[in-house]
Design an enzyme around this catalytic site. Structure first.
Site, PDB file in Angstrom:
ATOM      1  N   LYS A  10       0.818  -1.216   0.000  1.00  0.00           N
ATOM      2  CA  LYS A  10       0.000   0.000   0.000  1.00  0.00           C
ATOM      3  C   LYS A  10       0.856   1.273   0.000  1.00  0.00           C
ATOM      4  CE  LYS A  10      -4.082  -2.016   2.226  1.00  0.00           C
ATOM      5  NZ  LYS A  10      -5.131  -1.737   3.247  1.00  0.00           N
ATOM      6  N   TYR A  50     -12.445  -2.110  -4.050  1.00  0.00           N
ATOM      7  CA  TYR A  50     -12.971  -2.202  -2.688  1.00  0.00           C
ATOM      8  C   TYR A  50     -14.488  -2.068  -2.638  1.00  0.00           C
ATOM      9  CZ  TYR A  50      -8.350  -2.102  -0.403  1.00  0.00           C
ATOM     10  OH  TYR A  50      -7.094  -2.408   0.063  1.00  0.00           O
ATOM     11  N   ARG A  86      -1.893 -14.379   4.483  1.00  0.00           N
ATOM     12  CA  ARG A  86      -2.602 -13.731   5.597  1.00  0.00           C
ATOM     13  C   ARG A  86      -1.804 -13.866   6.895  1.00  0.00           C
ATOM     14  NH1 ARG A  86      -7.395 -12.009   4.580  1.00  0.00           N
ATOM     15  NH2 ARG A  86      -8.278 -12.342   6.646  1.00  0.00           N
ATOM     16  N   THR A  92      -5.484  -7.318  10.420  1.00  0.00           N
ATOM     17  CA  THR A  92      -5.769  -6.053   9.721  1.00  0.00           C
ATOM     18  C   THR A  92      -5.356  -4.846  10.556  1.00  0.00           C
ATOM     19  OG1 THR A  92      -7.646  -7.099   8.626  1.00  0.00           O
ATOM     20  CG2 THR A  92      -7.608  -4.689   8.637  1.00  0.00           C
ATOM     21  N   ARG A 103       2.425  -6.408   9.225  1.00  0.00           N
ATOM     22  CA  ARG A 103       1.668  -5.296   9.827  1.00  0.00           C
ATOM     23  C   ARG A 103       2.196  -4.932  11.214  1.00  0.00           C
ATOM     24  NH1 ARG A 103      -3.864  -7.636   7.344  1.00  0.00           N
ATOM     25  NH2 ARG A 103      -4.083  -6.266   5.524  1.00  0.00           N
ATOM     26  N   ASN A 113      -2.192   0.232   6.710  1.00  0.00           N
ATOM     27  CA  ASN A 113      -1.707  -1.035   7.262  1.00  0.00           C
ATOM     28  C   ASN A 113      -0.783  -1.784   6.298  1.00  0.00           C
ATOM     29  OD1 ASN A 113      -3.717  -1.820   5.529  1.00  0.00           O
ATOM     30  ND2 ASN A 113      -4.710  -3.223   6.954  1.00  0.00           N
ATOM     31  N   HIS A 116      -2.329  -5.318   1.551  1.00  0.00           N
ATOM     32  CA  HIS A 116      -3.623  -5.978   1.391  1.00  0.00           C
ATOM     33  C   HIS A 116      -3.348  -7.385   0.891  1.00  0.00           C
ATOM     34  CE1 HIS A 116      -7.630  -7.038   0.020  1.00  0.00           C
ATOM     35  NE2 HIS A 116      -7.036  -7.500  -1.069  1.00  0.00           N
ATOM     36  N   GLU A 127      -9.512 -10.763  -7.620  1.00  0.00           N
ATOM     37  CA  GLU A 127      -8.577  -9.654  -7.429  1.00  0.00           C
ATOM     38  C   GLU A 127      -7.396  -9.748  -8.401  1.00  0.00           C
ATOM     39  OE1 GLU A 127      -9.730  -8.868  -2.730  1.00  0.00           O
ATOM     40  OE2 GLU A 127      -7.714  -9.576  -3.205  1.00  0.00           O
TER      41      GLU A 127
HETATM   42  P1  CMP Z   1      -7.546  -4.325   3.373  1.00  0.00           P
HETATM   43  O1  CMP Z   1      -7.110  -5.735   3.545  1.00  0.00           O
HETATM   44  O2  CMP Z   1      -6.918  -3.569   2.292  1.00  0.00           O
HETATM   45  O3  CMP Z   1      -9.141  -4.307   3.134  1.00  0.00           O
HETATM   46  C1  CMP Z   1      -9.924  -3.176   3.469  1.00  0.00           C
HETATM   47  C2  CMP Z   1      -9.170  -2.138   4.217  1.00  0.00           C
HETATM   48  O4  CMP Z   1      -9.948  -1.177   4.880  1.00  0.00           O
HETATM   49  C3  CMP Z   1      -8.360  -2.778   5.305  1.00  0.00           C
HETATM   50  O5  CMP Z   1      -7.306  -3.537   4.746  1.00  0.00           O
HETATM   51  C4  CMP Z   1      -7.961  -1.563   6.132  1.00  0.00           C
HETATM   52  O6  CMP Z   1      -6.752  -0.963   5.679  1.00  0.00           O
HETATM   53  C5  CMP Z   1      -9.091  -0.569   5.848  1.00  0.00           C
HETATM   54  N1  CMP Z   1      -9.821  -0.242   7.064  1.00  0.00           N
HETATM   55  C6  CMP Z   1      -9.909   0.978   7.602  1.00  0.00           C
HETATM   56  N2  CMP Z   1     -10.655   0.959   8.709  1.00  0.00           N
HETATM   57  C7  CMP Z   1     -11.049  -0.317   8.886  1.00  0.00           C
HETATM   58  C8  CMP Z   1     -11.833  -0.978   9.877  1.00  0.00           C
HETATM   59  N3  CMP Z   1     -12.372  -0.330  10.916  1.00  0.00           N
HETATM   60  N4  CMP Z   1     -12.021  -2.318   9.727  1.00  0.00           N
HETATM   61  C9  CMP Z   1     -11.512  -2.989   8.671  1.00  0.00           C
HETATM   62  N5  CMP Z   1     -10.761  -2.403   7.716  1.00  0.00           N
HETATM   63  C10 CMP Z   1     -10.525  -1.084   7.828  1.00  0.00           C
END
Ligand code: CMP
Length: 139
Positions: A10, A50, A86, A92, A103, A113, A116, A127
């Protein structure tokens, strides 16, 4: 089984020159990048990618963060690649991420973070298709 999964390094991580350190984590853990490119996502790409999150309160901020500066999109291949990716990424929210995960090491916040990764076989296939054509996958 040998699987393929989709990964994004990211904007927050690319800005901090962490591309190499993050790819090293994947390689050290047996995942092989079979396709990769650096792109600056358009708003349309970020919103489409997304779309599953479009009703969530963080959607607007997520899109802004993803288009703020370039990312690296990758296809990773290896034994159990979807789950393995993962595990390498960690939770996350970096506050919940295990020691040694990407992370835990690098993420700034739940939004910024650093990576992805696809969460399941169906999303991995979708994807990968969103960013790569079949002829770009060089297993
Ligand atoms: P990602 O795996 O890219 O998928 C969706 C993204 O939304 C997630 O990682 C986070 O970077 C972002 N995000 C921001 N706020 C939240 C939240 N409260 N819960 C989950 N994802 C979040």
């Amino acid at each position: 089984a040998i699987e393929r999964t989709f990964s994004i390094i990211k904007p927050d991580a690319v800005r901090r020159n962490l591309i190499g350190q993050i790819i090293a984590k994947f390689e050290e853990n047996g995942l092989r990048p079979i396709a990769l490119k650096k792109i600056h996502m358009t708003r349309e790409q970020a919103e489409g990618f997304y779309a599953v999150h479009k009703e969530r309160p963080f959607f607007g901020e997520l899109v802004e963060q993803m288009i703020a500066s370039p990312v690296v999109v990758q296809v990773l291949e290896g034994e159990g690649a979807i789950l393995k990716n993962r595990e390498i990424m960690g939770a996350t929210n970096p506050e919940n991420a295990a020691e040694g995960t990407i992370r835990k090491l690098f993420a700034l916040s739940v939004g910024e973070n650093s990576v992805h990764g696809s969460d399941a076989p169906e999303t991995a296939a979708q994807e990968i298709k969103f960013f790569f054509s079949d002829d770009e996958l060089v297993g």
